[in-house]
Design an enzyme around this catalytic site. Sequence first.
Site, mmCIF file in Angstrom:
data_model
loop_
_atom_site.group_PDB
_atom_site.id
_atom_site.type_symbol
_atom_site.label_atom_id
_atom_site.label_comp_id
_atom_site.label_asym_id
_atom_site.label_seq_id
_atom_site.Cartn_x
_atom_site.Cartn_y
_atom_site.Cartn_z
ATOM 1 N N LYS A 1 0.865 -1.190 0.000
ATOM 2 C CA LYS A 1 0.000 0.000 0.000
ATOM 3 C C LYS A 1 0.891 1.227 0.000
ATOM 4 O O LYS A 1 1.988 1.191 0.548
ATOM 5 C CB LYS A 1 -0.879 0.008 1.255
ATOM 6 N N ASP B 1 -6.861 4.253 -4.790
ATOM 7 C CA ASP B 1 -7.535 4.095 -3.501
ATOM 8 C C ASP B 1 -8.212 5.452 -3.270
ATOM 9 O O ASP B 1 -8.407 6.205 -4.236
ATOM 10 C CB ASP B 1 -6.517 3.746 -2.397
#
Length: 446
Positions: free
Chosen positions: A125, A165
Amino acid sequence: MYDLDMFMAEVERKNPAEPEFIQAVREVTETIIDVVNDNPAYLHGKILDRLTEPDRIITFKVEWEDDNGEVQVNRGYRVQYNNVLGPYKGGIRFHPSVTLGTLKFLAFEQTFKNSLTTLPMGGGKGGSDFNPKGKSDTEMRRFCRSFMTELQRYIGPETDVPAGDIGVGAREIGYMYGMYKRLRDEHTGVLTGKGRNWGGSLIRPEATGFGAMYFAREMARTQGEDFAGKTISVSGFGNVAWGAVMKAAELGAKVVTISGPDGYIYDPDGVNTEEKWRYMTALRASNNDVVEPYAKQFSVQFFPGRRPWEVPVDMAFPCAIQNELNGEDAEQLIANGVKYVIETSNMGCTADAYTAFRKAKVLFAPGKAANAGGVAVSGLEMTQNSMKLSWRTDEVDQRLKDIMKNIHEACVSEGMESGSTFVNYARGANIAGFKKVADAMLDMGY
Ligand code: 2IT
């Protein structure tokens, strides 16, 4: 043998001031510790110690110039958490709440989520504390280019494949991809969520919301209920919420709320027309981060500063951000008779909310299972890029459906309580996701 309290005390000592990472680790550890303690290979391999330490953390400086000619500095990150199942894979988040702890929790969750998809992807991430709110298109472009100038050193189609995201959609992926291509002179599947004409997969933008609805339909089926006819609350109004409301309508359910940081709208007829979906997209694209204009546009009620969890529904879908649904919200939903909660944001529910749902025997699907459709279609985008071809909509959608069904089955097989139809989805997802990663780690040694 691992002792939960002793282990968590050590995790807290090692990761000070990272409450979300600790929350995520605790939620997983609680549900799998007995599986670990029953398996000598996991114990000997110190599997929990190894899984709670990311492989690598990269932080870098992002300098850019705003429209007033002022120099701005943000911090960029990439957490490469675990790559035993495939290249690091996970989104990039641009949001002022981003800290290293947030991204560590997201990368940790991503590792198990990606494992559940059955596709060959490790967990990662990235992101920045950059706030897209109110930024011009030029500012977004400058920021994305600067961000990628650093990030490109650490990623690659076989190494680490970022995606979008919160705060990172098709436009931002485009700007970042353009910069990667320019610096590396390579046209590869290094990012997913790309544009249709340059390697992106059909359905990727809608996939998280679609997948959550497919998952919820399986949950209802397992209880012998019809998904069609259900009343649903959704939070958020971005990509994920958008995919969710469209698929809910197609499957015959009714979404009565969407929300933003400014409050929520209540649309008793349902957010169920092409016109309303298009309006949602335009609202999001405005970068203003408000939903109130929807209420005026469609003459429905707006509740400023409130969250949608006070509306009585059969199913609730938090689709915005971590910890957006707290213990009080959970009690309110339970009092109003909610039967299913489908966490579509990553760790959308606080630990208190999660405990309340478990006590009340509300069927609770954790984010790592319910929202895996997004990264699953990213995985399918990687496959298409590797094969240098592009699948039709119905092909991608069928694969997405199958993947969500398989994840649901994995949760049921590890999480169904004997002698009842109650499924502890959190336990099921954690055990199923964990086993594959842990076994691969043992196979590869240390
Ligand atoms: O949380 C997530 O699973 C995502 N933001 C999608 C990640 C991806 O690589 O598509």
